[in-house]
Design a protein around this motif. Structure first.
Motif, PDB file in Angstrom:
ATOM      1  N   ASP A 195       0.883  -1.249   0.100  1.00  0.00           N
ATOM      2  CA  ASP A 195       0.064   0.084   0.052  1.00  0.00           C
ATOM      3  C   ASP A 195       0.799   1.236   0.035  1.00  0.00           C
ATOM      4  O   ASP A 195       0.496   2.449   0.023  1.00  0.00           O
ATOM      5  CB  ASP A 195      -0.954  -0.168   1.192  1.00  0.00           C
ATOM      6  N   LEU A 196       2.291   1.330  -0.109  1.00  0.00           N
ATOM      7  CA  LEU A 196       2.954   2.153  -0.310  1.00  0.00           C
ATOM      8  C   LEU A 196       2.874   3.106  -1.507  1.00  0.00           C
ATOM      9  O   LEU A 196       2.678   2.389  -2.554  1.00  0.00           O
ATOM     10  CB  LEU A 196       4.473   1.875   0.028  1.00  0.00           C
ATOM     11  N   PRO A 197       2.967   4.509  -1.616  1.00  0.00           N
ATOM     12  CA  PRO A 197       2.848   4.985  -2.877  1.00  0.00           C
ATOM     13  C   PRO A 197       3.849   4.677  -3.575  1.00  0.00           C
ATOM     14  O   PRO A 197       5.077   4.545  -3.283  1.00  0.00           O
ATOM     15  CB  PRO A 197       3.045   6.595  -2.445  1.00  0.00           C
ATOM     16  N   GLY A 198       3.503   4.498  -4.837  1.00  0.00           N
ATOM     17  CA  GLY A 198       4.562   4.215  -6.098  1.00  0.00           C
ATOM     18  C   GLY A 198       4.595   2.606  -6.402  1.00  0.00           C
ATOM     19  O   GLY A 198       5.269   2.160  -7.081  1.00  0.00           O
ATOM     20  N   THR A 200       2.748  -0.603  -8.019  1.00  0.00           N
ATOM     21  CA  THR A 200       1.851  -0.876  -8.907  1.00  0.00           C
ATOM     22  C   THR A 200       1.617  -2.152  -9.115  1.00  0.00           C
ATOM     23  O   THR A 200       2.857  -2.839  -9.711  1.00  0.00           O
ATOM     24  CB  THR A 200       1.811   0.012 -10.200  1.00  0.00           C
ATOM     25  N   VAL A 223       9.494   4.301  -4.541  1.00  0.00           N
ATOM     26  CA  VAL A 223       8.829   3.980  -3.306  1.00  0.00           C
ATOM     27  C   VAL A 223       9.840   4.021  -2.125  1.00  0.00           C
ATOM     28  O   VAL A 223      10.856   3.457  -1.996  1.00  0.00           O
ATOM     29  CB  VAL A 223       8.481   2.417  -3.397  1.00  0.00           C
TER      30      VAL A 223
END
Length: 391
Positions: A195-198, A200, A223
């Motif tokens: 769920d960390l930004p970056g 996918t 990330v």
């Protein structure tokens, strides 16, 4: 030579069988499960948690990690009883058998309790981020990089063939932290929450099962991962990699033996060529179990014999593939509509046990690739068994 188990092992078996008899989920609760589902079903999480709490999840582990300090022979009996009943002890097999096991071997005490226990108790799921587009069997060629920035690592790169990543909460990810080091060095391991930004994740189908979205591409773009999520030593991740695959291989041959038993149950010879193939299948099954039992005995005595695991993997995976191929050709067009296995129990209603011959054959190629390709296994056998010089 001893052809039976000691009394303490049979007592262990009897206790486990009694537990299964009392607690196994009923068919109306265990609805059909597919890896393409959005998440592991709640009943499966409860089942795994029940096994953990009673020391039956991974019996070799100490009690605080879901086991009871079982011997290797007791581990074998545990898996044998699960196999007889077609029972999964986890629907997150890589998270259980590789990620959590690696954390227990290489992680800090905080990581063991923050991450491993939660994976073992099915509170979260995990996947293994190893392979890349240019680094499959040659893992040391990986290019996903992580740069230290204060109390964080900044990760950029791509993984592929990442089984279960689409519904995983965390990835055990192999990254390059020193690009100037030789390729087997300068690798580190990070626990990366998905769920960390970056981050996918893109699931994709395979040719053997277009509706089963188990594989994933995973992209990391800037990330930022807490430095406390480093598993093991910085730039010493190769030892974690070999340990991770070792966890996967120890009793891997049992899975191949189980698939061979399925083939023997379902394959009905209808021609002289079929009869010959069936006879070979019987011999391969017996040979695998006998060689596996011998390897098991050596391990129980504390003897290290890595080469025997390579022999068992090559024999088992290629016997399954050859048997499925013969059954496929024998069935002809009917192979596309081959019925499910009906003579062996399937209490958890697992749809991957009901595949046709075509799907079984195409899936068999995974066995000769995953966990170390047949070519790599033959190199190990050549060097460590036959004593041939390194190429």
């Amino acid at each position: 030579m001893q052809l039976s188990f000691d009394a303490d092992v049979e007592a262990f078996r009897a206790e486990f069988v009694a537990f299964l008899t009392e607690h196994l989920p009923s068919a109306d609760v265990a609805v059909e499960y597919s890896r393409s589902s959005a998440d592991v079903p709640e009943w499966a999480r409860q089942w795994q948690r029940l096994l953990f709490d009673n020391g039956w999840l991974l019996p070799a582990n100490p009690p605080e990690f879901g086991g009871r300090n079982a011997s290797v022979i007791q581990q074998y009996v545990h898996l044998e009883e699960l196999s007889k009943r077609r029972i999964y002890h986890s629907f997150n097999p890589q998270g259980l058998g590789i990620v959590a096991a690696s954390l227990l071997s290489f992680g800090s005490e905080e990581q063991k309790h923050k991450w491993a226990v939660r994976i073992l108790r099915a509170e979260i799921t995990a996947a293994l981020g190893m392979s890349e587009p240019g680094a499959g069997s040659d893992l040391a060629s990986l290019r996903t990089r992580a740069v230290r920035d204060g109390d964080e690592f900044v990760v950029d790169g791509q993984k592929v063939w990442t089984s279960g990543a689409h519904d995983a909460d965390v990835l055990l990810t192999f990254v390059r932290t020193d690009p100037t080091a030789p390729k087997h060095k300068g690798i580190s391991v990070l626990l990366i929450p998905t769920d960390l930004p970056g981050v996918t994740r893109r699931p994709f189908p395979s040719v053997c099962s277009p509706d089963d979205l188990d594989f994933n591409e995973v992209y990391f773009e800037g990330v930022r991962v807490p430095a406390e999520n480093l598993v093991g030593e910085l730039n010493r991740g190769w030892s974690v990699a070999t340990g991770s695959l070792g966890h996967e291989r120890t009793l891997l041959w049992l899975g191949y033996a189980d698939r061979l038993e399925d083939l023997l149950t379902d394959f009905e010879p209808s021609s002289p060529a079929d009869v010959d193939a069936y006879a070979k299948l019987v011999m391969d099954t017996q040979a695998l179990r006998l060689l596996g039992s011998a390897a098991l005995s050596r391990e129980a005595r504390g003897e290290q014999d890595v080469a025997s695991l390579s022999i068992l993997k090559v024999l088992g995976s290629e016997a399954v593939q050859a048997g499925a191929e013969q059954a496929l050709y024998s069935a002809g067009l009917d192979a596309l509509a081959h019925p499910a296995v009906s003579s062996r129990p399937n209490p958890m209603n697992l749809n991957n046990f009901s595949s046709g011959w075509f799907e079984r054959y195409t899936r068999s190629f995974a066995g000769t690739i995953a966990g170390g390709t047949s070519e790599i296994q033959r190199t190990i056998i050549a060097e460590r068994v036959l004593g041939l010089p390194r190429a």
